[in-house]
Scaffold this motif. Sequence first.
Motif, mmCIF file in Angstrom:
data_model
loop_
_atom_site.group_PDB
_atom_site.id
_atom_site.type_symbol
_atom_site.label_atom_id
_atom_site.label_comp_id
_atom_site.label_asym_id
_atom_site.label_seq_id
_atom_site.Cartn_x
_atom_site.Cartn_y
_atom_site.Cartn_z
ATOM 1 N N ALA A 1 0.850 -1.201 0.000
ATOM 2 C CA ALA A 1 0.000 0.000 0.000
ATOM 3 C C ALA A 1 0.881 1.244 0.000
ATOM 4 C CB ALA A 1 -0.911 0.002 1.225
ATOM 5 N N TYR A 2 0.323 2.307 -0.522
ATOM 6 C CA TYR A 2 0.997 3.607 -0.513
ATOM 7 C C TYR A 2 -0.005 4.651 -0.019
ATOM 8 C CZ TYR A 2 3.833 7.555 -1.939
ATOM 9 O OH TYR A 2 4.584 8.696 -1.923
ATOM 10 N N LEU A 3 0.390 5.373 1.007
ATOM 11 C CA LEU A 3 -0.499 6.396 1.589
ATOM 12 C C LEU A 3 -0.208 7.737 0.929
ATOM 13 C CD1 LEU A 3 -2.487 7.351 3.811
ATOM 14 C CD2 LEU A 3 -0.544 7.455 5.373
ATOM 15 N N ALA A 4 -1.266 8.406 0.454
ATOM 16 C CA ALA A 4 -1.052 9.637 -0.312
ATOM 17 C C ALA A 4 -2.110 10.696 0.002
ATOM 18 C CB ALA A 4 -1.097 9.315 -1.808
ATOM 19 N N ASP A 5 -1.759 11.921 -0.339
ATOM 20 C CA ASP A 5 -2.705 13.059 -0.328
ATOM 21 C C ASP A 5 -3.394 13.252 1.021
ATOM 22 O OD1 ASP A 5 -2.006 13.464 -2.961
ATOM 23 O OD2 ASP A 5 -3.771 12.481 -3.800
ATOM 24 N N VAL A 6 -2.612 13.146 2.088
ATOM 25 C CA VAL A 6 -3.159 13.308 3.446
ATOM 26 C C VAL A 6 -3.237 14.796 3.793
ATOM 27 C CG1 VAL A 6 -2.806 12.803 5.895
ATOM 28 C CG2 VAL A 6 -2.046 11.151 4.162
ATOM 29 N N PHE A 7 -4.409 15.259 4.169
ATOM 30 C CA PHE A 7 -4.481 16.624 4.704
ATOM 31 C C PHE A 7 -5.685 16.811 5.623
ATOM 32 C CE2 PHE A 7 -7.975 18.529 2.320
ATOM 33 C CZ PHE A 7 -8.025 17.791 1.157
ATOM 34 N N ALA B 1 6.353 15.762 7.837
ATOM 35 C CA ALA B 1 5.459 15.173 8.849
ATOM 36 C C ALA B 1 5.949 13.802 9.331
ATOM 37 C CB ALA B 1 4.031 15.073 8.307
ATOM 38 N N HIS B 2 7.266 13.594 9.302
ATOM 39 C CA HIS B 2 7.823 12.295 9.736
ATOM 40 C C HIS B 2 7.390 11.954 11.168
ATOM 41 C CE1 HIS B 2 10.330 14.133 6.672
ATOM 42 N NE2 HIS B 2 10.667 12.932 6.288
ATOM 43 N N GLY B 3 7.320 13.003 12.020
ATOM 44 C CA GLY B 3 6.978 12.792 13.429
ATOM 45 C C GLY B 3 5.562 12.268 13.620
ATOM 46 N N LEU B 4 4.682 12.607 12.680
ATOM 47 C CA LEU B 4 3.315 12.062 12.728
ATOM 48 C C LEU B 4 3.360 10.563 12.442
ATOM 49 C CD1 LEU B 4 0.185 12.001 12.533
ATOM 50 C CD2 LEU B 4 0.402 12.935 10.205
ATOM 51 N N GLY C 1 4.781 3.704 13.453
ATOM 52 C CA GLY C 1 5.713 2.668 13.014
ATOM 53 C C GLY C 1 6.373 2.898 11.664
ATOM 54 N N PHE C 2 6.073 4.018 11.006
ATOM 55 C CA PHE C 2 6.745 4.312 9.736
ATOM 56 C C PHE C 2 8.150 4.850 10.023
ATOM 57 C CE2 PHE C 2 2.279 4.477 8.560
ATOM 58 C CZ PHE C 2 2.255 3.955 7.272
ATOM 59 N N GLY C 3 9.060 4.559 9.118
ATOM 60 C CA GLY C 3 10.422 5.064 9.269
ATOM 61 C C GLY C 3 11.133 4.999 7.941
ATOM 62 N N PRO C 4 12.407 5.375 7.927
ATOM 63 C CA PRO C 4 13.151 5.320 6.669
ATOM 64 C C PRO C 4 13.263 3.866 6.188
ATOM 65 C CG PRO C 4 14.504 6.241 8.458
ATOM 66 C CD PRO C 4 13.212 5.799 9.067
ATOM 67 N N PRO C 5 13.420 3.640 4.882
ATOM 68 C CA PRO C 5 13.559 2.267 4.404
ATOM 69 C C PRO C 5 14.810 1.618 4.999
ATOM 70 C CG PRO C 5 13.891 3.853 2.619
ATOM 71 C CD PRO C 5 13.474 4.627 3.816
ATOM 72 N N GLN C 6 14.705 0.315 5.304
ATOM 73 C CA GLN C 6 15.857 -0.389 5.897
ATOM 74 C C GLN C 6 17.078 -0.259 5.005
ATOM 75 O OE1 GLN C 6 14.407 -4.384 6.488
ATOM 76 N NE2 GLN C 6 13.301 -3.829 8.335
ATOM 77 N N ASP C 7 16.855 -0.398 3.714
ATOM 78 C CA ASP C 7 17.968 -0.302 2.778
ATOM 79 C C ASP C 7 17.540 0.549 1.583
ATOM 80 O OD1 ASP C 7 20.038 -0.567 1.056
ATOM 81 O OD2 ASP C 7 20.048 -2.764 1.034
ATOM 82 N N PRO C 8 17.786 1.865 1.672
ATOM 83 C CA PRO C 8 17.323 2.758 0.595
ATOM 84 C C PRO C 8 17.886 2.381 -0.766
ATOM 85 C CG PRO C 8 18.141 4.025 2.482
ATOM 86 C CD PRO C 8 18.473 2.578 2.739
ATOM 87 N N SER C 9 19.017 1.676 -0.787
ATOM 88 C CA SER C 9 19.609 1.333 -2.084
ATOM 89 C C SER C 9 18.741 0.333 -2.857
ATOM 90 C CB SER C 9 21.016 0.768 -1.909
ATOM 91 O OG SER C 9 20.950 -0.517 -1.344
ATOM 92 N N LEU D 1 4.085 2.219 2.159
ATOM 93 C CA LEU D 1 4.990 3.344 1.874
ATOM 94 C C LEU D 1 4.268 4.674 1.984
ATOM 95 C CD1 LEU D 1 7.010 1.242 0.719
ATOM 96 C CD2 LEU D 1 7.310 2.753 -1.230
ATOM 97 N N LEU D 2 5.004 5.729 2.170
ATOM 98 C CA LEU D 2 4.478 7.088 2.034
ATOM 99 C C LEU D 2 5.650 8.027 1.793
ATOM 100 C CD1 LEU D 2 5.059 9.017 4.783
ATOM 101 C CD2 LEU D 2 3.395 7.473 5.755
#
Length: 140
Positions: free
Chosen positions: A69-75, A112-115, A120-128, A106-107
């Motif tokens: 899933a991808y979360l988008a257009d949140v406001f 708004a990282h703190g939200l 439980g969202f965070g940076p990808p384990q391996d961005p590469s 994903l998002l």
Amino acid sequence: MTVEYEVSCDRERIDVSWVHAFLRESYWAEGRIRETVERSIRNSLCFGVYAADKQIAFARVITDRAVFAYLADVFVIPEFRGRGVAKLLVRAILAHSDLQNLRSFLLGTRDAHGLYAQFGFGPPQDPSRLMVKYGPEASE
Ligand SMILES: CC(C)(COP(=O)(O)OP(=O)(O)OC[C@H]1O[C@@H](n2cnc3c(N)ncnc32)[C@H](O)[C@@H]1OP(=O)(O)O)[C@@H](O)C(=O)NCCC(=O)NCCS
């Protein structure tokens, strides 16, 4: 006075003109045309938050309802910010029965990282391992 909020996935209730008016001014969807907003709503799992039947927040999830899933257009509209509406919305999204046991959710966000970190969202384990192909409307 306590305000009662209702979260709904009923696409028919979404005020498309209002969503479009917000998104076309947003930092991530600046200039998005109404037809694109309509099509994106039609093909997403959409969430609205309502106070006294008036829409005050929106989000949509692009998903196969099984793996990804991808979360988008949140406001949230400015008058209702800072009252926990986004947290209510994200909580409702993550509790949706079609969005359980996904492999990844994903998002993209500018600030708004703190939200999302609270859920439980965070940076990808391996961005590469992640790749992106940007289209003409690309800042999300
Ligand atoms: C971001 C947004 C959705 C937050 O909505 P909100 O209803 O005001 O948020 P809430 O009251 O539920 O609380 C948000 C929590 O996340 C934190 N947070 C982290 N980054 C934030 C940010 N950029 N904006 C707002 N809150 C943020 C807040 O401090 C708050 O933390 P708390 O639990 O310690 O109080 C809202 O400000 C908004 O619509 N902004 C404009 C559009 C936007 O930027 N959307 C996000 C795209 S990813």
